[in-house]
Motif scaffolding. Structure first.
Motif, PDB file in Angstrom:
ATOM      1  N   HIS A   1       0.476  -0.413 -16.203  1.00 12.43           N
ATOM      2  CA  HIS A   1      -0.161  -0.019 -14.943  1.00 12.43           C
ATOM      3  C   HIS A   1      -0.499   1.464 -15.036  1.00 12.43           C
ATOM      4  O   HIS A   1      -0.138   2.263 -14.162  1.00 12.43           O
ATOM      5  CB  HIS A   1       0.778  -0.264 -13.759  1.00 12.43           C
ATOM      6  N   CYS A   2      -1.165   1.858 -16.093  1.00 15.18           N
ATOM      7  CA  CYS A   2      -1.395   3.275 -16.379  1.00 15.18           C
ATOM      8  C   CYS A   2      -2.605   3.814 -15.638  1.00 15.18           C
ATOM      9  O   CYS A   2      -3.660   3.171 -15.589  1.00 15.18           O
ATOM     10  CB  CYS A   2      -1.567   3.494 -17.880  1.00 15.18           C
ATOM     11  N   GLN A   3      -2.447   4.999 -15.072  1.00 14.56           N
ATOM     12  CA  GLN A   3      -3.543   5.739 -14.461  1.00 14.56           C
ATOM     13  C   GLN A   3      -3.794   6.986 -15.297  1.00 14.56           C
ATOM     14  O   GLN A   3      -3.034   7.314 -16.205  1.00 14.56           O
ATOM     15  CB  GLN A   3      -3.204   6.099 -13.017  1.00 14.56           C
ATOM     16  N   SER A   4      -4.836   7.714 -14.969  1.00 11.07           N
ATOM     17  CA  SER A   4      -5.227   8.870 -15.784  1.00 11.07           C
ATOM     18  C   SER A   4      -4.142   9.947 -15.807  1.00 11.07           C
ATOM     19  O   SER A   4      -4.042  10.718 -16.761  1.00 11.07           O
ATOM     20  CB  SER A   4      -6.533   9.467 -15.255  1.00 11.07           C
ATOM     21  N   SER A   5      -3.300   9.998 -14.773  1.00 10.26           N
ATOM     22  CA  SER A   5      -2.278  11.039 -14.694  1.00 10.26           C
ATOM     23  C   SER A   5      -1.005  10.686 -15.447  1.00 10.26           C
ATOM     24  O   SER A   5      -0.111  11.522 -15.596  1.00 10.26           O
ATOM     25  CB  SER A   5      -1.925  11.303 -13.221  1.00 10.26           C
TER      26      SER A   5
ATOM     27  N   ILE B   1      -3.691  -3.104   1.346  1.00 10.75           N
ATOM     28  CA  ILE B   1      -2.597  -3.485   0.457  1.00 10.75           C
ATOM     29  C   ILE B   1      -3.123  -3.518  -0.979  1.00 10.75           C
ATOM     30  O   ILE B   1      -4.168  -4.081  -1.267  1.00 10.75           O
ATOM     31  CB  ILE B   1      -2.020  -4.861   0.847  1.00 10.75           C
ATOM     32  N   GLY B   2      -2.362  -2.877  -1.877  1.00  8.44           N
ATOM     33  CA  GLY B   2      -2.839  -2.738  -3.249  1.00  8.44           C
ATOM     34  C   GLY B   2      -3.721  -1.521  -3.430  1.00  8.44           C
ATOM     35  O   GLY B   2      -4.442  -1.399  -4.417  1.00  8.44           O
ATOM     36  N   ARG B   3      -3.634  -0.586  -2.505  1.00  9.33           N
ATOM     37  CA  ARG B   3      -4.415   0.657  -2.573  1.00  9.33           C
ATOM     38  C   ARG B   3      -3.516   1.830  -2.157  1.00  9.33           C
ATOM     39  O   ARG B   3      -2.498   1.658  -1.503  1.00  9.33           O
ATOM     40  CB  ARG B   3      -5.616   0.619  -1.623  1.00  9.33           C
ATOM     41  N   ARG B   4      -3.979   3.024  -2.514  1.00  3.93           N
ATOM     42  CA  ARG B   4      -3.368   4.250  -1.984  1.00  3.93           C
ATOM     43  C   ARG B   4      -4.014   4.485  -0.623  1.00  3.93           C
ATOM     44  O   ARG B   4      -5.091   5.078  -0.527  1.00  3.93           O
ATOM     45  CB  ARG B   4      -3.607   5.415  -2.934  1.00  3.93           C
ATOM     46  N   SER B   5      -3.363   3.995   0.423  1.00  3.14           N
ATOM     47  CA  SER B   5      -4.034   3.890   1.716  1.00  3.14           C
ATOM     48  C   SER B   5      -3.229   4.456   2.886  1.00  3.14           C
ATOM     49  O   SER B   5      -3.673   4.351   4.024  1.00  3.14           O
ATOM     50  CB  SER B   5      -4.340   2.412   2.008  1.00  3.14           C
ATOM     51  N   SER B   6      -2.050   5.041   2.624  1.00  3.36           N
ATOM     52  CA  SER B   6      -1.220   5.512   3.729  1.00  3.36           C
ATOM     53  C   SER B   6      -1.010   7.018   3.640  1.00  3.36           C
ATOM     54  O   SER B   6      -1.474   7.676   2.714  1.00  3.36           O
ATOM     55  CB  SER B   6       0.140   4.794   3.705  1.00  3.36           C
TER      56      SER B   6
ATOM     57  N   GLY C   1       0.852  -1.169   0.000  1.00  4.01           N
ATOM     58  CA  GLY C   1       0.000   0.000   0.000  1.00  4.01           C
ATOM     59  C   GLY C   1       0.895   1.229   0.000  1.00  4.01           C
ATOM     60  O   GLY C   1       1.989   1.209   0.584  1.00  4.01           O
ATOM     61  N   ILE C   2       0.465   2.306  -0.655  1.00  2.00           N
ATOM     62  CA  ILE C   2       1.301   3.498  -0.790  1.00  2.00           C
ATOM     63  C   ILE C   2       0.533   4.738  -0.346  1.00  2.00           C
ATOM     64  O   ILE C   2      -0.639   4.666   0.012  1.00  2.00           O
ATOM     65  CB  ILE C   2       1.804   3.668  -2.236  1.00  2.00           C
ATOM     66  N   GLY C   3       1.194   5.891  -0.430  1.00  2.00           N
ATOM     67  CA  GLY C   3       0.590   7.142   0.002  1.00  2.00           C
ATOM     68  C   GLY C   3      -0.610   7.547  -0.826  1.00  2.00           C
ATOM     69  O   GLY C   3      -0.609   7.412  -2.051  1.00  2.00           O
ATOM     70  N   ASP C   4      -1.630   8.036  -0.146  1.00  2.00           N
ATOM     71  CA  ASP C   4      -2.851   8.506  -0.807  1.00  2.00           C
ATOM     72  C   ASP C   4      -2.570   9.846  -1.485  1.00  2.00           C
ATOM     73  O   ASP C   4      -1.541  10.487  -1.253  1.00  2.00           O
ATOM     74  CB  ASP C   4      -3.966   8.649   0.220  1.00  2.00           C
ATOM     75  N   GLU C   5      -3.497  10.272  -2.344  1.00  2.00           N
ATOM     76  CA  GLU C   5      -3.343  11.564  -3.002  1.00  2.00           C
ATOM     77  C   GLU C   5      -3.265  12.672  -1.951  1.00  2.00           C
ATOM     78  O   GLU C   5      -4.059  12.735  -1.028  1.00  2.00           O
ATOM     79  CB  GLU C   5      -4.519  11.810  -3.950  1.00  2.00           C
ATOM     80  N   GLY C   6      -2.285  13.536  -2.133  1.00  2.00           N
ATOM     81  CA  GLY C   6      -2.056  14.594  -1.165  1.00  2.00           C
ATOM     82  C   GLY C   6      -1.012  14.228  -0.133  1.00  2.00           C
ATOM     83  O   GLY C   6      -0.426  15.117   0.515  1.00  2.00           O
ATOM     84  N   THR C   7      -0.782  12.927   0.059  1.00  2.00           N
ATOM     85  CA  THR C   7       0.285  12.448   0.949  1.00  2.00           C
ATOM     86  C   THR C   7       1.093  11.409   0.180  1.00  2.00           C
ATOM     87  O   THR C   7       1.379  10.324   0.682  1.00  2.00           O
ATOM     88  CB  THR C   7      -0.284  11.841   2.244  1.00  2.00           C
ATOM     89  N   ASP C   8       1.456  11.760  -1.051  1.00  2.00           N
ATOM     90  CA  ASP C   8       2.107  10.813  -1.946  1.00  2.00           C
ATOM     91  C   ASP C   8       3.435  10.312  -1.391  1.00  2.00           C
ATOM     92  O   ASP C   8       4.191  11.076  -0.777  1.00  2.00           O
ATOM     93  CB  ASP C   8       2.366  11.472  -3.307  1.00  2.00           C
ATOM     94  N   THR C   9       3.715   9.039  -1.637  1.00  2.00           N
ATOM     95  CA  THR C   9       5.025   8.485  -1.308  1.00  2.00           C
ATOM     96  C   THR C   9       6.069   9.137  -2.216  1.00  2.00           C
ATOM     97  O   THR C   9       5.905   9.158  -3.434  1.00  2.00           O
ATOM     98  CB  THR C   9       5.037   6.969  -1.522  1.00  2.00           C
ATOM     99  N   PRO C  10       7.145   9.690  -1.672  1.00  2.00           N
ATOM    100  CA  PRO C  10       8.138  10.376  -2.507  1.00  2.00           C
ATOM    101  C   PRO C  10       8.967   9.386  -3.327  1.00  2.00           C
ATOM    102  O   PRO C  10       9.224   8.260  -2.897  1.00  2.00           O
ATOM    103  CB  PRO C  10       9.016  11.105  -1.491  1.00  2.00           C
ATOM    104  N   VAL C  11       9.380   9.810  -4.511  1.00  2.00           N
ATOM    105  CA  VAL C  11      10.269   8.998  -5.332  1.00  2.00           C
ATOM    106  C   VAL C  11      11.715   9.414  -5.071  1.00  2.00           C
ATOM    107  O   VAL C  11      11.977  10.499  -4.564  1.00  2.00           O
ATOM    108  CB  VAL C  11       9.944   9.147  -6.837  1.00  2.00           C
TER     109      VAL C  11
END
Length: 298
Positions: free
Chosen positions: A248-252, A198-203, A126-136
């Motif tokens: 694994h493409c999203q709209s962005s 897990i498998g979601r933008r949940s953190s 699971g990774i950071g939600d929109e607005g709290t994105d996991t940094p690259v």
């Protein structure tokens, strides 16, 4: 190639990777290796009372993986007897050094690359939600923590003032029983008390794993080990004249069919691609390797 429960172990591979030149991506020169992709796709018949979320947990997949591979199937109430695809095949991202961890945000998956010659191990996250994105970027592991305390960020306490400043280890602690602190101190790789995330933008920026997965990763990871966090929505594998693509493409995401064609042309491999298969794979966006080889070569 073998797959093991919870920690998916795969042997040496080859791939051609596409790095997206966007602000969220770590840009690198694509590489080509022999091998194509790792793992294998499976089929599974849904049992009475099972949801796709439960099936994902059974096969160590995230929600996004089981959902994307089975579009059109109700993820909560799938019809018993429905045959679904288990997407336990991947084109691993590029590992610039070994041993290391590579996290691909686009596919919500972590890859552990041990010393050369050993198999790759992969886990859903699971990774950071929109607005709290996991940094690259490139980080290193600075601390390994057993039974971590959760120091609740002020941003979370403003939204949930009932929370204490510190949450002790236990069932209410969202960090689980193991945590790896990175060189950016506010980012952890840790367990979870909410496996459905897990498998979601949940953190709030951290990387979450199933409890059993973080326990395995915790044993393998060492202080000082590099952790690459990338956003790579397209990967291409090549083996023996056969070409595979994984979307694994999203709209962005800005990567498109044209980018892939240009990449293949630059490497003299454009003649190997079936354009129709490539376009279909792009729009279906199933999240597992799909062959796009032009077959009428006699």
């Amino acid at each position: 190639m073998s797959l093991v429960c919870r920690a998916t172990t795969v042997a040496a591979f080859g791939l051609l990777t596409v790095m997206v030149p966007a602000a969220r991506a770590v840009v690198a020169v694509p590489s080509i290796y022999e091998g194509g992709f790792v793992g294998e796709l499976r089929l599974y018949k849904v049992r009475h009372g099972e949801s796709l979320i439960e099936i994902a947990r059974k096969f160590d997949l995230g929600y996004n993986g089981i959902r994307d591979a089975n579009r059109g199937v109700d993820p909560i109430l799938p019809k018993p007897g429905t045959v679904v695809t288990i997407p336990s095949a991947w084109i691993p991202p590029t590992a610039w050094e070994r041993p290391c961890i590579v996290v691909n945000l686009a596919e919500l998956r972590l890859f552990y690359f041990p010393h050369r010659g050993d198999g790759i191990i992969t886990f859903p996250i699971g990774i950071g939600d929109e607005g709290t994105d996991t940094p690259v970027g490139r980080f290193v592991i600075t601390e390994k923590i057993v039974n971590p305390y959760w120091h609740v960020p002020e941003s979370i306490r403003r939204k949930r003032p009932q929370l204490p400043a510190v949450v002790a280890p236990g069932a209410r602690n969202p960090l689980g029983r193991h945590a790896l602190r990175l060189s950016r101190p506010d980012i952890l790789i840790h367990g979870t008390n909410r496996p459905w995330g897990i498998g979601r933008r949940s953190s709030h920026g951290c990387l979450r794993l199933y409890s059993e997965d973080i326990a395995n990763l915790f044993e393998m990871a060492q202080k000082g080990m590099p952790v690459w966090v990338i956003n790579q929505p397209v990967k291409i594998g090549a083996k023996g004249g056969r070409i595979f693509v994984e979307f694994h493409c999203q709209s962005s995401d800005t990567v498109g069919v044209g980018d892939i064609l240009q990449l293949m042309a630059d490497r003299g491999m454009l003649h190997l691609i079936d354009m129709g298969k490539l376009v279909r794979a792009y729009y279906e966006n199933k999240g597992y390797p799909v062959e796009i080889t032009w077959n009428e070569r006699k």
